[in-house]
Design a protein around this motif. Structure first.
Motif, mmCIF file in Angstrom:
data_model
loop_
_atom_site.group_PDB
_atom_site.id
_atom_site.type_symbol
_atom_site.label_atom_id
_atom_site.label_comp_id
_atom_site.label_asym_id
_atom_site.label_seq_id
_atom_site.Cartn_x
_atom_site.Cartn_y
_atom_site.Cartn_z
ATOM 1 N N LEU A 2 -2.313 12.600 4.296
ATOM 2 C CA LEU A 2 -1.758 11.672 3.309
ATOM 3 C C LEU A 2 -2.291 11.985 1.914
ATOM 4 N N GLN A 3 -3.553 12.316 1.825
ATOM 5 C CA GLN A 3 -4.141 12.643 0.527
ATOM 6 C C GLN A 3 -3.524 13.906 -0.052
ATOM 7 N N LEU A 28 -6.851 0.153 -2.931
ATOM 8 C CA LEU A 28 -5.598 -0.020 -2.210
ATOM 9 C C LEU A 28 -5.629 -1.303 -1.398
ATOM 10 N N ARG A 54 2.347 1.862 -3.435
ATOM 11 C CA ARG A 54 1.352 2.435 -4.364
ATOM 12 C C ARG A 54 1.151 3.915 -4.082
ATOM 13 N N LEU A 55 1.116 4.298 -2.838
ATOM 14 C CA LEU A 55 0.928 5.705 -2.497
ATOM 15 C C LEU A 55 2.119 6.547 -2.943
ATOM 16 N N GLN A 69 -0.784 7.518 9.719
ATOM 17 C CA GLN A 69 -2.136 7.012 9.507
ATOM 18 C C GLN A 69 -2.293 5.614 10.105
ATOM 19 N N TYR A 77 2.031 8.041 6.023
ATOM 20 C CA TYR A 77 1.397 6.721 5.984
ATOM 21 C C TYR A 77 1.515 6.029 7.333
ATOM 22 N N VAL A 121 -0.167 12.914 -1.507
ATOM 23 C CA VAL A 121 -0.325 12.126 -2.729
ATOM 24 C C VAL A 121 -0.747 13.015 -3.888
ATOM 25 N N ASP A 164 -5.670 10.849 7.309
ATOM 26 C CA ASP A 164 -6.075 10.552 5.931
ATOM 27 C C ASP A 164 -5.972 11.807 5.064
ATOM 28 N N GLN A 182 0.824 -1.200 0.000
ATOM 29 C CA GLN A 182 0.000 0.000 0.000
ATOM 30 C C GLN A 182 0.863 1.256 0.000
ATOM 31 N N GLU A 210 -7.077 12.020 -5.021
ATOM 32 C CA GLU A 210 -7.924 11.216 -4.145
ATOM 33 C C GLU A 210 -7.355 9.814 -4.028
ATOM 34 N N LEU A 211 -7.345 9.293 -2.813
ATOM 35 C CA LEU A 211 -6.799 7.961 -2.599
ATOM 36 C C LEU A 211 -7.672 6.934 -3.302
#
Length: 481
Positions: A249-250, A261, A65-66, A183, A180, A253, A246, A62, A256-257
């Protein structure tokens, strides 16, 4: 035209430079990192942290990917890349001034004017001229290196912008990892708060049952109700913390997550490499882009001094053209219609009201600032590595001690619950045991997250986070050495 070509070639070949020799300051840091032992030294066969990709450092699918999404969508990294493109364009513009700019001009002129005849009478005539010229305008012969110094400064700033982009990527990878894991911490703290609330609600039900059977007092029930209320308040706080994590983290990134995931790993199962070879402090100059960026800015400031010095000397510029001019298009390229123009110009500053001296002083001050920033960047890098190494040496022992504290708190709660049910101890002893266990578990989660954050900080401080090297390739390199 032959003399023009000769003068241009002489000017290009004889240009000197007034840029002072750049002497980089010695790193203002100790020769070795403090109290880190052999773990800080790069051993043979170990891949440096700067060559270790973030996929190798962070094995959580995960998180990988982020990071991929952040490298594509993050706005700060996009701005850093655009700054590189802008700096490269500025360098190309400045570099182009070192060579003559050649242009082709064609014109067709028709005009109606008054002309004086032989008899003294004025008459109207229509004149026409067709011309084609090839030439250069105001090309500066760089005899004293002014243009070359400006070009060198532009090149250094372009290289610095590239290093700045790499530093921005390292910072972004580390920031996404830290967000991350924050989170993950918030999610596990929420789960712990939910379990704690469920346990304390059962304790409240037990207190009420004992009250109904007249085995305790209303005080015990009130204490249990107060404890449940505190747990409910803490649960809402944990939900808020998770939502904010969240959002953070968004933001990193940049989009939008995605909903597909994979499930994140708990903190205790996170496979983040702990032992990283730090090398020597001087190695940071080769591994950290932000230090190389500061070094290139120092090179640019030094080149600016050369340009400011050259401004005191004469500036020689050339304007020349060669072509044809005729009154008719048919005879335009007849050899008898050839025309040329050669205009050398020299300009020597005589009185500038102190402007040139002020510009030279400013360039020297800017260089002194660049030296100070370079030294400060080295000192900051040294401290970041030293702090992370200090954490590496102590976190394992601290987590081990905290695990023992959690085990002891669990044992105490078990015994307190048995004694309370047997009527040996009062409600206060049980409540204190429950609070102690909950605090010990929360402290363990915080500690695990801090330990992982320290690993991330060490990875960043050693210049890691640019490549995507696979762990299998690194293992192969290590085995080959």
């Amino acid at each position: 035209m032959r003399s023009f070509v000769v003068i241009v070639l002489v000017g290009l070949l004889s240009a000197c430079s007034l840029t002072p020799k750049l002497e980089r300051p010695a790193p203002p840091v100790p020769a070795s990192f403090p109290d880190v032992g052999h773990a800080a030294m790069t051993q043979g066969g170990i891949v440096p942290a700067s060559a270790m990709g973030w996929r190798t450092m962070f094995a959580d699918p995960q998180l990988q990917r982020l990071i991929e999404l952040a490298l594509v969508h993050n706005r700060d990294l996009r701005l850093a890349a655009l700054n590189v493109e802008a700096a490269r364009s500025m360098f190309n513009i400045q570099e182009s001034t070192r060579l003559p700019s050649v242009s082709l001009d064609a014109s067709h002129t028709r005009e109606r004017a008054l002309a004086q005849g032989n008899s003294g009478e004025s008459r109207r005539e229509v004149n026409r001229q067709v011309a084609v010229n090839v030439g250069t305008s105001a090309f500066e012969l760089d005899l004293f290196g002014r243009v070359r110094s400006l070009s060198d400064a532009a090149l250094a700033r372009y290289l610095a912008s590239e290093q700045g982009r790499d530093a921005a990527q390292i910072t972004l990878v580390g920031a996404v990892a830290e967000a991350y894991f924050a989170q993950r911490l918030a999610d596990e703290q929420l789960q712990l708060a939910e379990r704690t609330l469920a346990d304390w609600q059962q304790s409240l039900e037990l207190a009420r049952l004992l009250k109904q059977s007249e085995q305790n007092s209303s005080l015990d029930v009130a204490q249990a109700e107060g404890q449940v209320a505190l747990a409910e308040a803490d649960l809402e706080a944990r939900r808020r913390a998770l939502a904010q994590a969240d959002n953070a983290l968004q933001l990193l990134v940049g989009s939008e997550l995605p909903g597909d995931l994979s499930a994140g790993l708990p903190l205790e199962r996170q496979s983040v490499i702990a032992q990283l070879p730090a090398g020597l402090p001087a190695d940071l100059l080769l591994n950290r882009p932000d230090l190389r960026q500061a070094e290139q800015m120092l090179v640019a400031a030094n080149a600016d001094i050369g340009a400011a010095r050259a401004a005191f000397f004469p500036q020689i510029s050339l304007t020349a053209s060669f072509g044809y001019a005729s009154t008719s298009l048919g005879g335009l390229f007849d050899p008898s219609r050839q025309v040329w123009r050669f205009t050398p110009q020299i300009s020597q500053p005589l009185f500038q009201a102190g402007r040139l001296r002020a510009e030279l002083r400013l360039a020297k001050v800017r260089k002194s600032e660049a030296v100070a920033q370079y030294e400060r960047a080295i000192q900051t890098a040294f401290r970041e590595v030293a702090d992370a190494l200090a954490g590496t040496a102590t976190f394992d022992l601290q987590i081990e001690a905290q695990l023992r504290a959690v085990t002891a708190a669990e044992r105490r709660l078990e015994l307190s619950d048995l004694r309370y049910r047997a009527g040996v101890d009062g409600r206060l002893e049980l409540l204190d045991a429950q609070r102690q266990l909950q605090a010990a578990r929360q402290a363990l989660l915080e500690l695990r997250r801090a330990e992982i954050a320290n690993r991330v900080a060490l990875f960043k401080s050693l210049g890691g986070g640019l490549g995507e090297r696979d762990i299998t390739k690194i293992a192969a390199v290590t085995a080959a050495q």
